[in-house]
Design an enzyme around this catalytic site. Structure first.
Site, PDB file in Angstrom:
ATOM      1  N   ASP A  44      44.288  37.915  37.105  1.00  0.00           N
ATOM      2  CA  ASP A  44      43.322  38.661  37.906  1.00  0.00           C
ATOM      3  C   ASP A  44      42.960  37.782  39.090  1.00  0.00           C
ATOM      4  O   ASP A  44      42.821  36.567  38.951  1.00  0.00           O
ATOM      5  CB  ASP A  44      42.071  39.000  37.089  1.00  0.00           C
ATOM      6  CG  ASP A  44      41.178  39.989  37.809  1.00  0.00           C
ATOM      7  OD1 ASP A  44      41.244  41.188  37.483  1.00  0.00           O
ATOM      8  OD2 ASP A  44      40.407  39.567  38.690  1.00  0.00           O
ATOM      9  N   ASP A  46      38.509  44.864  29.554  1.00  0.00           N
ATOM     10  CA  ASP A  46      37.359  45.119  30.422  1.00  0.00           C
ATOM     11  C   ASP A  46      37.634  46.113  31.539  1.00  0.00           C
ATOM     12  O   ASP A  46      36.712  46.719  32.077  1.00  0.00           O
ATOM     13  CB  ASP A  46      36.869  43.809  31.037  1.00  0.00           C
ATOM     14  CG  ASP A  46      37.919  43.139  31.936  1.00  0.00           C
ATOM     15  OD1 ASP A  46      39.071  43.617  31.982  1.00  0.00           O
ATOM     16  OD2 ASP A  46      37.584  42.130  32.578  1.00  0.00           O
ATOM     17  N   HIS A  47      38.898  46.313  31.903  1.00  0.00           N
ATOM     18  CA  HIS A  47      39.218  47.131  33.071  1.00  0.00           C
ATOM     19  C   HIS A  47      39.302  48.622  32.777  1.00  0.00           C
ATOM     20  O   HIS A  47      39.243  49.431  33.696  1.00  0.00           O
ATOM     21  CB  HIS A  47      40.552  46.677  33.674  1.00  0.00           C
ATOM     22  CG  HIS A  47      40.429  45.574  34.668  1.00  0.00           C
ATOM     23  ND1 HIS A  47      39.794  44.391  34.383  1.00  0.00           N
ATOM     24  CD2 HIS A  47      40.862  45.459  35.959  1.00  0.00           C
ATOM     25  CE1 HIS A  47      39.839  43.603  35.449  1.00  0.00           C
ATOM     26  NE2 HIS A  47      40.492  44.228  36.414  1.00  0.00           N
ATOM     27  N   ARG A  67      47.712  42.087  41.361  1.00  0.00           N
ATOM     28  CA  ARG A  67      48.271  43.267  40.699  1.00  0.00           C
ATOM     29  C   ARG A  67      49.785  43.219  40.813  1.00  0.00           C
ATOM     30  O   ARG A  67      50.367  43.697  41.780  1.00  0.00           O
ATOM     31  CB  ARG A  67      47.685  44.525  41.358  1.00  0.00           C
ATOM     32  CG  ARG A  67      47.890  45.793  40.589  1.00  0.00           C
ATOM     33  CD  ARG A  67      47.034  46.899  41.177  1.00  0.00           C
ATOM     34  NE  ARG A  67      45.620  46.598  41.050  1.00  0.00           N
ATOM     35  CZ  ARG A  67      44.650  47.199  41.731  1.00  0.00           C
ATOM     36  NH1 ARG A  67      44.955  48.125  42.600  1.00  0.00           N
ATOM     37  NH2 ARG A  67      43.392  46.874  41.540  1.00  0.00           N
ATOM     38  N   ARG A 121      34.512  43.329  46.052  1.00  0.00           N
ATOM     39  CA  ARG A 121      35.578  43.979  46.802  1.00  0.00           C
ATOM     40  C   ARG A 121      35.168  45.418  47.080  1.00  0.00           C
ATOM     41  O   ARG A 121      34.580  46.081  46.236  1.00  0.00           O
ATOM     42  CB  ARG A 121      36.870  43.920  45.986  1.00  0.00           C
ATOM     43  CG  ARG A 121      38.129  43.994  46.782  1.00  0.00           C
ATOM     44  CD  ARG A 121      39.304  43.460  45.968  1.00  0.00           C
ATOM     45  NE  ARG A 121      39.536  42.041  46.214  1.00  0.00           N
ATOM     46  CZ  ARG A 121      40.306  41.270  45.477  1.00  0.00           C
ATOM     47  NH1 ARG A 121      40.915  41.768  44.424  1.00  0.00           N
ATOM     48  NH2 ARG A 121      40.483  39.998  45.774  1.00  0.00           N
ATOM     49  N   SER A 180      43.727  42.407  44.752  1.00  0.00           N
ATOM     50  CA  SER A 180      43.859  42.074  43.337  1.00  0.00           C
ATOM     51  C   SER A 180      45.223  41.466  43.028  1.00  0.00           C
ATOM     52  O   SER A 180      46.223  41.778  43.679  1.00  0.00           O
ATOM     53  CB  SER A 180      43.672  43.335  42.482  1.00  0.00           C
ATOM     54  OG  SER A 180      42.385  43.874  42.642  1.00  0.00           O
TER      55      SER A 180
END
Length: 763
Positions: free
Chosen positions: A194, A129-130, A648, A450, A646
């Site tokens: 995520d 999806d990203h 990340r 965000r 995020s």
């Protein structure tokens, strides 16, 4: 969509993801998507025996404790025999499921592969999806993005097939919406790579955002650790809960990530039952309803009466006014009635350049139907949006259902652009075509979660103001940030004033959700060990991982401060998204963006670092790479909530790869602090925040007591001996840490993966 199956050079059949290849999809196995309720109830019974029948438990405690690997060890160790669990206990948990989005799944799978196991220990899923760009619309954007990222998608799909991981192809939907529709269930515990994984709390699940290394813990059946005192879980209760839709509760839980909560959740309600039934999970709904209606000790899905909470905030839903948040941070909140004044006072742009609704936060059927109601009102009055208007359905299920109800046609007829079922502009995958130049100040409105500087379009001067889909849609027709859709009117082409009425939209589709295009159904099946995982050795997108070196047998000496950061330093600052997402599976390449958004505390410059001579300057990653080549370890000095944003893990991997050994900050964001530990970077906090002023870039640092503390499993005092670069004056700075015994093992081994692989016999 038409298409065909192709074969790559290894002979593996690769489903080009705009197609539906026969035999690659199957009906979902609902049993594998159902929490192990008998097991959880048995564990809850054991916990009751350990803590005593008089102990009142919150909902969060019930779900967490019923997932403990060893309840007695976690609940009674270092907790005064169970009387002081909160803030003290280290919970070693066994999650039920793992979900990974495509950008973070690459590194998670590369780490999992190095453990040498044939399959995952718990059900898992991959969601592409990203990496889908939003620009002209789904029909154009999706095929283009698939072609541009095919080697990554092929890698993810082949890894999914080899290890038995469900693979949701590009276009299937945003991870959190897809999880809510398919996997989230009351009482479930899951990890997601995520930060907005807590979205699943809208269905009563404990869902926690983590880095890829944490996900690997669950994938290999190692207990996952949650330490007390590192944050709060927000648990909602009260009469107002019964008035909220399931997807509305999910939106609330999604946004809990923006206040730093570990996760958020709601107790079981009839609205959850309705949502489960509508999303074709009646067996889960029935099982959860039975448990939720049981009395006392056996009720896993509601808090005990008179359960105690660390703090309570009372919210009166009937008095809440819509708010708009931003710019540049989601926690700058202004009531709608005062927003026009704030725009003028702060000299924010008064015109809106684009309006965007959707994202994982606000892309439900109900959200879209309410927005459609406003569009119909405006269209009937002869109005068109005065801004570019983008619509992102949260999933193929949502998109197909909206298509069946002609909602998408309503948006398109009004001039809106329907984007692919993906993250798109929310995470920097937005190619703007409106002529806005980088560096040009402008305002956009979005229903995202965000809005950090530069996050959406790469332009640091784009001010993203966050609001509900209804507010964003209504304001798109005025094109002005000073318009209040609750009180103000718009002049129609006929010269008459038009005012919006409160929008309405059904909570769920009357006939249930449409299944949508079969091309977007997940690939499922048992692990296939014969499947080769597709990684081109010449790729600049994917690279296998080499293990990090272990901690030296002694203190860290000769470290230098690479950079002293001023102000907010998010994971976007440390590892930018947007065009860099394509390197998520290639650590050497993505490391070239390390800290490029950080502000130099001494000069105010962004991504400008000075070498020890005080003259030679370069970008931060370039200086880090030079020091790594010279064999010089380094640290970063920062302010509050370092690493917020995020989940990340690249923001921890990249500094580690470039030679970083310590991050010294006033405070850390929970997920990022854990990510640092997992990769062998030591997160230390100033014991006295004012000491931030005593250390500067290029100062020399030696740890004192760190090695002994690590060897002793977290016990012992640590400080830093700082030698000023220019004067050679020495200063001692006291620091504190949150390293547990297990986490000390990660640091000593060089990374959690090194330790895990050793335990599993892979290295």
């Amino acid at each position: 969509m038409e298409g065909h199956a192709l074969r790559n050079g290894s002979g593996l059949q690769v489903r080009r993801l705009e197609t539906a290849t026969p035999g690659t999809t199957s009906h979902p196995n609902i049993s594998s998507r159902t929490p192990p309720y008998p097991k959880l109830l048995k564990k809850l019974h054991d916990v009751r025996n350990i803590l005593g029948p008089s102990r009142r438990l919150s909902l969060a405690e019930k779900i967490l404790y019923s997932h403990l690997h060893n309840p007695e060890e976690s609940l009674l160790s270092n907790t005064d025999n169970g009387s002081k669990i909160r803030g003290s206990a280290v919970l070693k948990l066994k999650p039920d499921r793992v979900a990974m989005q495509d950008a973070s799944a690459q590194m998670a799978l590369l780490q999992f592969m190095s453990c040498g196991l044939p399959s995952t220990a718990v059900p898992a899923s991959i969601h592409c999806d990203h990496m889908i760009v939003g620009e002209k619309g789904a029909d154009v954007d999706l095929p283009s993005s698939i072609q541009g990222n095919k080697e990554v998608f092929n890698f993810l799909e082949s890894a999914g097939k080899k290890y038995g991981i469900e693979f949701w192809p590009p276009g299937a939907g945003i991870i959190h919406q897809t999880v809510l529709e398919n996997y989230a269930s009351p009482g479930l515990m899951m990890l997601g790579t995520d930060s907005h994984t807590p979205n699943a709390g809208g269905l009563g699940a404990i869902a926690i955002g983590v880095g890829g290394a944490d996900a690997v813990d669950a994938l290999v059946d190692a207990p996952w650790e949650l330490k007390g005192g590192t944050g709060f879980i927000i648990e909602y209760h009260g009469a107002g809960v019964e008035t909220l839709s399931c997807t509305g509760m999910a939106t609330i839980c999604n946004m809990g990530a923006e206040v730093g909560a570990t996760t958020s959740l709601f107790p079981f309600t009839p609205r959850m039952n309705s949502y489960l039934q509508s999303t074709h999970r009646s067996s889960v709904a029935n099982a959860a309803s039975t448990i939720a209606s049981s009395k006392g000790a056996h009720n896993l899905l509601r808090a005990d009466p008179e359960a105690e909470y660390d703090s309570e905030i009372v919210i009166n839903l009937s008095t809440i006014e819509p708010h708009i948040n931003g710019p540049f941070t989601p926690d700058l909140s202004t009531p709608l009635s005062k927003f026009a004044d704030a725009v003028k006072t702060n000299k924010w742009p008064q015109s809106v350049s684009a309006s965007l609704i959707g994202s994982c936060t606000n892309s439900s059927f109900q959200d879209m139907k309410r927005a459609e109601d406003l569009v119909k009102q405006a269209s009937a009055a002869g109005l068109k949006p005065k801004t570019d208007f983008f619509i992102t359905p949260g999933s193929e299920q949502i998109r197909a259902t909206l298509e069946d109800s002609y909602t998408l046609e309503t948006f398109s007829s009004a001039g809106g652009t329907v984007l692919a079922n993906a993250c798109g502009p929310c995470i920097g995958q937005w190619n703007r075509t409106d002529g806005t130049k980088k560096g040009e100040t402008n305002a956009i409105l979005s229903s995202y979660n965000r809005n950090f500087r530069g996050r959406n379009d790469g332009n640091p001067e784009t001010m993203n103001f966050l609001a509900s889909p209804e507010i964003v849609t209504a304001m798109s027709y005025a094109g002005s940030t000073t318009f209040n859709p609750l009180t103000d009117s718009i002049t129609t082409p006929s010269g008459n004033p038009f005012r919006f009425s409160a929008p309405h939209g059904p909570e769920l589709p009357a006939g249930g959700f449409a299944e949508g295009n079969a091309a977007f159904h997940p690939t499922t099946g048992p692990p296939d060990p014969s499947t080769p995982v597709v990684i081109d050795p010449k790729s600049d997108r994917l690279a296998s991982l080499d293990p990090f070196e272990p901690f030296p047998n002694g203190e860290l000496k000769g470290l230098r401060v690479l950079y002293k950061v001023a102000g907010k330093c998010t994971t976007d600052t440390i590892s930018a998204a947007g065009p860099w997402l394509k390197y998520k599976g290639h650590l050497p390449n993505i490391s070239a963006n390390t800290l490029i958004g950080a502000v130099n505390a001494a000069t105010g410059e962004v991504n400008v670092a000075y070498d020890i001579d005080g003259i030679t300057k370069s970008g931060i990653p370039e200086l880090a790479a030079l020091w790594k080549e010279e064999g010089r370890g380094w640290l970063v000095v920062a302010e509050h909530n370092y690493g917020e944003g995020s989940a990340r893990e690249h923001a921890a991997l990249q500094p580690r790869y470039l030679g970083g050994r310590v991050i010294l900050a006033k405070s850390f964001a929970r997920i990022h602090e854990t990510n640092l530990k997992k990769q062998g970077v030591v997160p230390l906090a100033f014991a006295m925040e004012a000491d931030y002023d005593l250390i500067d870039a290029c100062d020399e640092v030696e740890t004192v007591g760190l090695y002994d503390m690590l060897v002793n499993g977290g016990q012992g005092e640590v400080s830093l001996l700082v030698t000023k670069n220019k004067t050679r004056e020495k200063r001692r700075i006291a620091v504190k840490h949150t390293l547990s015994k297990d986490q000390c093992g990660f640091i000593l081994a060089g990374s959690a993966l090194n330790l895990l692989a050793k335990q599993k016999g892979a290295r």
